[in-house]
Design a protein around this motif. Structure first.
Motif, PDB file in Angstrom:
ATOM      1  N   SER A  33      51.285 111.145  -2.481  1.00  0.00           N
ATOM      2  CA  SER A  33      51.730 109.772  -2.684  1.00  0.00           C
ATOM      3  C   SER A  33      53.039 109.794  -3.461  1.00  0.00           C
ATOM      4  O   SER A  33      53.142 110.453  -4.496  1.00  0.00           O
ATOM      5  CB  SER A  33      50.685 108.958  -3.451  1.00  0.00           C
ATOM      6  N   LEU A  34      54.032 109.072  -2.937  1.00  0.00           N
ATOM      7  CA  LEU A  34      55.374 109.139  -3.516  1.00  0.00           C
ATOM      8  C   LEU A  34      56.180 107.938  -3.061  1.00  0.00           C
ATOM      9  O   LEU A  34      56.018 107.463  -1.937  1.00  0.00           O
ATOM     10  CB  LEU A  34      56.059 110.434  -3.053  1.00  0.00           C
ATOM     11  N   ASP A  35      57.050 107.431  -3.942  1.00  0.00           N
ATOM     12  CA  ASP A  35      57.981 106.366  -3.576  1.00  0.00           C
ATOM     13  C   ASP A  35      59.401 106.864  -3.751  1.00  0.00           C
ATOM     14  O   ASP A  35      59.741 107.456  -4.780  1.00  0.00           O
ATOM     15  CB  ASP A  35      57.765 105.130  -4.455  1.00  0.00           C
ATOM     16  N   VAL A  36      60.245 106.614  -2.751  1.00  0.00           N
ATOM     17  CA  VAL A  36      61.661 106.986  -2.790  1.00  0.00           C
ATOM     18  C   VAL A  36      62.480 105.722  -2.598  1.00  0.00           C
ATOM     19  O   VAL A  36      62.304 105.000  -1.612  1.00  0.00           O
ATOM     20  CB  VAL A  36      61.996 108.016  -1.690  1.00  0.00           C
ATOM     21  N   ALA A  37      63.378 105.450  -3.548  1.00  0.00           N
ATOM     22  CA  ALA A  37      64.194 104.234  -3.489  1.00  0.00           C
ATOM     23  C   ALA A  37      65.317 104.397  -2.469  1.00  0.00           C
ATOM     24  O   ALA A  37      65.727 105.511  -2.132  1.00  0.00           O
ATOM     25  CB  ALA A  37      64.772 103.928  -4.868  1.00  0.00           C
ATOM     26  N   LYS A  38      65.850 103.282  -2.013  1.00  0.00           N
ATOM     27  CA  LYS A  38      66.959 103.307  -1.059  1.00  0.00           C
ATOM     28  C   LYS A  38      68.168 103.977  -1.710  1.00  0.00           C
ATOM     29  O   LYS A  38      68.538 103.690  -2.846  1.00  0.00           O
ATOM     30  CB  LYS A  38      67.318 101.899  -0.611  1.00  0.00           C
ATOM     31  N   GLY A  39      68.779 104.917  -0.981  1.00  0.00           N
ATOM     32  CA  GLY A  39      69.945 105.627  -1.489  1.00  0.00           C
ATOM     33  C   GLY A  39      69.625 106.794  -2.392  1.00  0.00           C
ATOM     34  O   GLY A  39      70.539 107.458  -2.885  1.00  0.00           O
ATOM     35  N   GLU A  40      68.363 107.061  -2.593  1.00  0.00           N
ATOM     36  CA  GLU A  40      67.950 108.153  -3.475  1.00  0.00           C
ATOM     37  C   GLU A  40      67.793 109.446  -2.679  1.00  0.00           C
ATOM     38  O   GLU A  40      67.398 109.432  -1.516  1.00  0.00           O
ATOM     39  CB  GLU A  40      66.614 107.779  -4.118  1.00  0.00           C
ATOM     40  N   MET A  41      68.094 110.573  -3.325  1.00  0.00           N
ATOM     41  CA  MET A  41      67.861 111.881  -2.721  1.00  0.00           C
ATOM     42  C   MET A  41      66.783 112.591  -3.542  1.00  0.00           C
ATOM     43  O   MET A  41      66.938 112.792  -4.747  1.00  0.00           O
ATOM     44  CB  MET A  41      69.138 112.720  -2.700  1.00  0.00           C
ATOM     45  N   VAL A  42      65.682 112.933  -2.875  1.00  0.00           N
ATOM     46  CA  VAL A  42      64.539 113.542  -3.542  1.00  0.00           C
ATOM     47  C   VAL A  42      64.276 114.915  -2.930  1.00  0.00           C
ATOM     48  O   VAL A  42      64.244 115.061  -1.706  1.00  0.00           O
ATOM     49  CB  VAL A  42      63.286 112.650  -3.418  1.00  0.00           C
ATOM     50  N   ALA A  43      64.094 115.904  -3.780  1.00  0.00           N
ATOM     51  CA  ALA A  43      63.764 117.252  -3.316  1.00  0.00           C
ATOM     52  C   ALA A  43      62.258 117.428  -3.254  1.00  0.00           C
ATOM     53  O   ALA A  43      61.536 116.989  -4.145  1.00  0.00           O
ATOM     54  CB  ALA A  43      64.363 118.294  -4.263  1.00  0.00           C
ATOM     55  N   PHE A  44      61.795 118.060  -2.170  1.00  0.00           N
ATOM     56  CA  PHE A  44      60.444 118.612  -2.115  1.00  0.00           C
ATOM     57  C   PHE A  44      60.585 120.087  -2.461  1.00  0.00           C
ATOM     58  O   PHE A  44      61.151 120.861  -1.685  1.00  0.00           O
ATOM     59  CB  PHE A  44      59.841 118.459  -0.721  1.00  0.00           C
ATOM     60  N   LEU A  45      60.113 120.465  -3.651  1.00  0.00           N
ATOM     61  CA  LEU A  45      60.326 121.809  -4.181  1.00  0.00           C
ATOM     62  C   LEU A  45      59.002 122.526  -4.335  1.00  0.00           C
ATOM     63  O   LEU A  45      58.024 121.946  -4.817  1.00  0.00           O
ATOM     64  CB  LEU A  45      61.034 121.712  -5.540  1.00  0.00           C
ATOM     65  N   GLY A  46      58.979 123.796  -3.961  1.00  0.00           N
ATOM     66  CA  GLY A  46      57.774 124.594  -4.155  1.00  0.00           C
ATOM     67  C   GLY A  46      57.868 125.896  -3.397  1.00  0.00           C
ATOM     68  O   GLY A  46      58.781 126.101  -2.587  1.00  0.00           O
ATOM     69  N   PRO A  47      56.916 126.799  -3.629  1.00  0.00           N
ATOM     70  CA  PRO A  47      56.936 128.095  -2.949  1.00  0.00           C
ATOM     71  C   PRO A  47      56.538 127.964  -1.489  1.00  0.00           C
ATOM     72  O   PRO A  47      56.071 126.905  -1.043  1.00  0.00           O
ATOM     73  CB  PRO A  47      55.897 128.903  -3.735  1.00  0.00           C
ATOM     74  N   SER A  48      56.701 129.037  -0.740  1.00  0.00           N
ATOM     75  CA  SER A  48      56.286 129.042   0.669  1.00  0.00           C
ATOM     76  C   SER A  48      54.811 128.715   0.766  1.00  0.00           C
ATOM     77  O   SER A  48      53.990 129.217  -0.012  1.00  0.00           O
ATOM     78  CB  SER A  48      56.562 130.414   1.292  1.00  0.00           C
TER      79      SER A  48
END
Length: 371
Positions: A33-48
């Motif tokens: 569950s996640l919210d991303v605002a308009k114009g925002e850049m969000v990284a999905f970070l984690g190991p393989s």
């Protein structure tokens, strides 16, 4: 602290609600569950294997979700086909058509949307200017460098003017210098267009440098989401602390603001009881020729001081890394890594030298009961 789920700072443009993907009994993504605002850049970070690419593919409509919702601009996308989602995707391997020219590759999505020839010509020219590939429109992908191919893939994703831009490890095939150049260029274009973007990466340096927020995934679940500073300075879990940045880890018995280790006692800023894990960032530690008096407590708080011997010195360009053995006796000592800038005007430290290590109690992160 419980695993974080949603952090909202502005109206959501992209909303994920309990997004889940199962393959038989294996859960690849578990209730994201996640919210991303308009114009925002969000990284999905984690190991393989943590679920970041699977999450991206579900948002794009390339992999069906087992449960949950994907909402873009108030529209729920369950059952909406990939080409109808108004989403641009840049893949890790670029996925360019080798028999097509640069212009034809870029125009492909427009053709699928039945844009007129005149509109295709105009928008392809605009996309070429945006990624600085003017004059290369008639070349084939095999005639381009890796960086140029990456720009074509980016232009192809942007030419359809998507509501969401998804980037799946787009820099992993580039050399170090080109990676840095392209990450700055991608960020500049994203900000200039004001486009909402998800950037999948296992490289914490890229995530911290490029993105407004970072979502750290661990075994299919979201451990924490926040600004780069939040994650680095205030990690919610030991996994986030260890994956985002470098650290020295210690384990001991805590009683209030003191933690007893096999080789000494450390002060901490956040009281804790019972078994606890401590972490100190290497660059937060001062190193100097050994002295017996620790720094005096002042407005910046209480200091911890350890005595040890330098075992290794590594020159890493902008940093010098020191490995210092502290404590004494089998099982009652530890290796501590210290980093300082090569431009720091301090006394030289060499292998074999007795040294003092000093760091603030406030810089000693605690993970345990009450921590």
């Amino acid at each position: 602290m419980d695993r974080a789920s949603v952090m909202v700072s502005a109206p959501s443009h992209l909303g994920l609600r309990g997004l889940t993907k199962r393959y038989g009994s294996f859960v690849a993504v578990d209730g994201l569950s996640l919210d991303v605002a308009k114009g925002e850049m969000v990284a999905f970070l984690g190991p393989s294997g943590c679920g970041k690419t699977t999450s991206l593919r579900m948002i794009a409509g390339l992999t069906p979700a087992s449960a949950g919702e994907i909402v873009v601009g108030g529209r729920e996308l369950s059952g909406v086909k990939a080409h109808q989602r108004d989403i641009g995707v840049v893949f890790q391997n670029y996925a360019l058509f080798p028999h097509m020219t640069v212009a034809e590759n870029i125009a492909f999505g427009l053709e699928m949307r039945r844009c007129s020839r005149a509109e295709r010509t105009q928008r392809v020219a605009e996309a070429l200017r945006l990624v600085h590939l003017e004059g290369l429109d008639k070349r084939k992908p095999a005639e381009l460098s890796g960086g140029q191919q990456q720009r074509v893939a980016l232009a192809r994703a942007l030419v359809i003017r998507p509501s969401i831009l998804l980037l799946d490890e787009p820099l992993s095939n580039l050399d170090a210098k080109l990676r840095e150049e392209m990450r700055n260029e991608i960020r500049d274009i994203q900000q200039r267009l004001g486009i909402t973007a998800i950037f999948v990466t296992h490289d914490q340096g890229e995530a911290l440098a490029m993105c407004d927020k970072v979502a750290v995934l661990n075994q299919g679940r979201l451990d924490q989401v926040g600004t780069p500073e939040d994650l680095y300075e205030r990690p919610a879990t030991p996994f986030v602390a260890s994956f985002v940045g470098r650290g020295n880890w210690f384990e001991g018995d805590a009683c209030g603001a003191r933690v007893e280790l096999p080789w000494g006692t450390l002060a901490v800023a956040r009281p804790c009881t019972g078994r606890a894990r401590l972490m100190v960032r290497p660059h937060r530690i001062r190193i100097e020729p050994q002295r017996l008096q620790p720094p005096a407590a002042g407005s910046d708080g209480e200091w911890n001081t350890l005595l040890g011997t330098v075992e290794r010195v590594v020159y890493a360009g902008d940093l010098v890394q020191y490995e210092v053995r502290v404590g004494a006796g089998a099982g009652a000592n530890a290796a501590v890594t210290v980093e300082r800038s090569t431009g720091a005007q301090r006394e030289p430290v060499a292998v074999g030298m007795p040294v003092s290590l000093s760091f603030l109690a406030a810089d000693t992160l605690v993970f345990g009961n009450g921590g």
